[in-house]
Design an enzyme around this catalytic site. Structure first.
Site, PDB file in Angstrom:
ATOM      1  CB  THR A 230      56.582 -12.478  94.013  1.00 35.00           C
ATOM      2  OG1 THR A 230      55.422 -12.527  94.945  1.00 35.00           O
ATOM      3  CG2 THR A 230      56.883 -11.294  93.170  1.00 35.00           C
TER       4      THR A 230
ATOM      5  N   GLY B 129      55.670 -14.210  99.108  1.00 32.60           N
ATOM      6  CA  GLY B 129      54.452 -14.506  98.459  1.00 32.60           C
ATOM      7  C   GLY B 129      53.467 -13.287  98.095  1.00 32.60           C
ATOM      8  CG  ASP B 130      51.484  -9.597  98.476  1.00 33.03           C
ATOM      9  OD1 ASP B 130      51.506  -8.736  97.544  1.00 33.03           O
ATOM     10  OD2 ASP B 130      50.478  -9.534  98.925  1.00 33.03           O
ATOM     11  CG  ASP B 131      53.294  -6.218  95.423  1.00 33.52           C
ATOM     12  OD1 ASP B 131      52.729  -7.084  94.696  1.00 33.52           O
ATOM     13  OD2 ASP B 131      52.463  -5.344  95.662  1.00 33.52           O
TER      14      ASP B 131
ATOM     15  CG  ASP C 198      53.888  -6.637 100.680  1.00 34.77           C
ATOM     16  OD1 ASP C 198      53.353  -7.634 100.526  1.00 34.77           O
ATOM     17  OD2 ASP C 198      53.837  -5.375 100.217  1.00 34.77           O
TER      18      ASP C 198
END
Length: 447
Positions: free
Chosen positions: A283, A250-252, A230
């Site tokens: 992302t 790789g996330d929010d 995140d």
């Protein structure tokens, strides 16, 4: 996406910095301090050769700042070079200043042995580590109970070398939750600006139980397949402003949180008065997210002038049964989304639980959500708004939204259930639940 991309991003941030003077900004939330006392990390024996481990130098410098107080605080200067170090703690009334070309790099975990990495107790609003039961590995750079702290510079870099942690997570060999790259706990008057954050083991920037936090002109980078990296996660924190930044991870990109199920309900500290402006990024997950851990409540959120590319979900509000808490008074406007699996998602069935002690009858409240002036291209599915049975989402307003894509005859543009709200000037036209006359007045006023 490395040297060339970084140069482009620096130019992007520089352009934002020069043009932001005419925009509404975070200025004034946390007043800038003039540090009369200035020291260099090299004064304490640090060597920026990328080989020497400089943990003693960083800890000695911060010890000096903490125990030899100077009027206005102290600036710790990190000159150009690559400075390996184990994790360290910050102290109040200090500025960590990274020169252009300066890199603070986490010492690589040797042979995937993390037994030397210290553990912290679980956050009380989570009851356990976010990934594993029990404690969690302490963050690489931590400020706990501090105030008046600045992390800034000339776009120097803080590198978490997270690939070893990611591999252990994938192989399921981690006994505890991975460390954040930078975390502030129980702290206030924090500024993070003009720094590149890359390859975090877990979440990049995590202010939790904090107030008066400004994050601006930052670049956050991690591979698209890096797990749970995140970008910025305000957590049970208030008066937070995030602006003029680029995030590719790789996330929010940004996720607002406030605790997990019964632990978050018991702790009872909401995230409130959160402002997000002029953020760009990419992302596989969500650009702007709220939840799914939101049991302490989230309210008074404004996100505007957001540009999102190659997304999983553009805007994602997420919760679940057993969460409790609330998400209310949220306005998201002036968003551009290009290439996304889903444009807008507001869902009541997302996220897992810390244990089996949660009460499935503790239902969250989601209300007074306005999304307006949103334009999307190459969107696979425009939207989903699905509330919870016996706890419908109410006063959901969609206004002036155009989400374009190649929809087949079998595609349902919008999926809706257990929701009350209305829509004005939305294309493709949403589901019948969102054009109810019951709430049309709310949407008209918001629009």
């Amino acid at each position: 996406m490395h040297k060339f991309t970084t140069i482009i991003l620096l130019l992007f941030i520089s352009a934002l910095s020069s043009g932001a003077q005419d925009e509404v900004t975070c200025s004034g939330i946390v007043p800038l301090k003039n540090r009369y006392d200035k020291i260099s990390i090299t004064d304490f024996g640090a060597v920026g050769d990328g080989k020497t481990v400089n943990t003693k130098a960083f800890r000695a410098a911060i010890f000096r700042i903490k125990h030899y107080k100077r009027r206005g605080g102290t600036l710790l200067y990190v000159p150009p070079g690559v400075y390996l170090t184990d994790r360290f703690n910050l102290t109040s009334h200090m500025t960590l200043y990274l020169a252009s070309g300066a890199v603070i790099k986490a010492s690589q975990v040797v042979s995937k042995d993390v037994s030397y990495w210290p553990l912290a107790d679980p956050l009380p609003s989570y009851g356990r580590g976010r990934e594993r039961e029990g404690g969690r590995y302490m963050s690489f750079i931590l400020g706990d109970g501090v105030r008046d702290v600045i992390i800034s510079g000339e776009n120097g870099t803080i590198d978490g070398q997270g690939d070893v942690w990611w591999d252990m997570w994938r192989q399921r060999t981690l006994p505890h939750t991975r460390p954040h790259l930078v975390e502030f706990m129980h702290s206030s008057d924090i500024i993070i600006s003009n720094v590149i954050f890359k390859n975090s083991p877990f979440w990049n920037i995590h202010p939790v139980y904090c107030s008066n936090v400004v994050v601006r002109y930052v670049t956050i980078l991690a591979p698209a397949d890096s797990p749970n990296t995140d970008g910025i996660d305000p957590d049970s924190s208030s008066n937070v402003c995030i602006e003029d930044s680029y995030i590719a991870n790789g996330d929010d990109m940004i996720a607002i949180k406030s605790g997990w199920d019964e632990y978050g309900v018991a702790y009872g500290r909401p995230s409130s008065d959160i402002t997000i402006r002029r953020v760009t990024g990419s992302t596989p997950f969500a650009g702007i997210a709220i939840g799914s851990e939101m049991s302490g409540g989230v309210q008074n959120v404004l996100a505007e002038h957001i540009n999102l590319f190659n997304m999983g979900v553009g805007i994602h509000i997420k919760t679940n049964v057993g969460r409790g808490g609330y998400i209310r008074n949220v306005t998201i406007s002036n968003v551009y989304i290009e290439k996304a699996r889903k444009g807008i998602k507001i869902a009541g069935n997302v996220g897992d639980h810390p244990d089996d002690k949660f009460n499935p009858n503790t239902l969250p409240v989601v209300q007074d959500i306005t999304m307006k002036s949103i334009w999307g291209e190459k969107i696979l599915q425009p939207g989903l708004v699905k509330g919870i049975k016996n706890a419908p989402f109410t006063n959901i307003c969609l206004s002036d939204i155009n989400l374009h894509g190649s929809y087949s005859a079998k595609t349902t543009p919008w999926q809706c259930s257990d929701v009350k709200g209305s829509a004005l000037k939305v294309s493709p036209w949403p589901c019948s639940e969102l054009i109810s006359s019951q709430d049309a007045g709310f949407c008209s006023i918001q629009a």
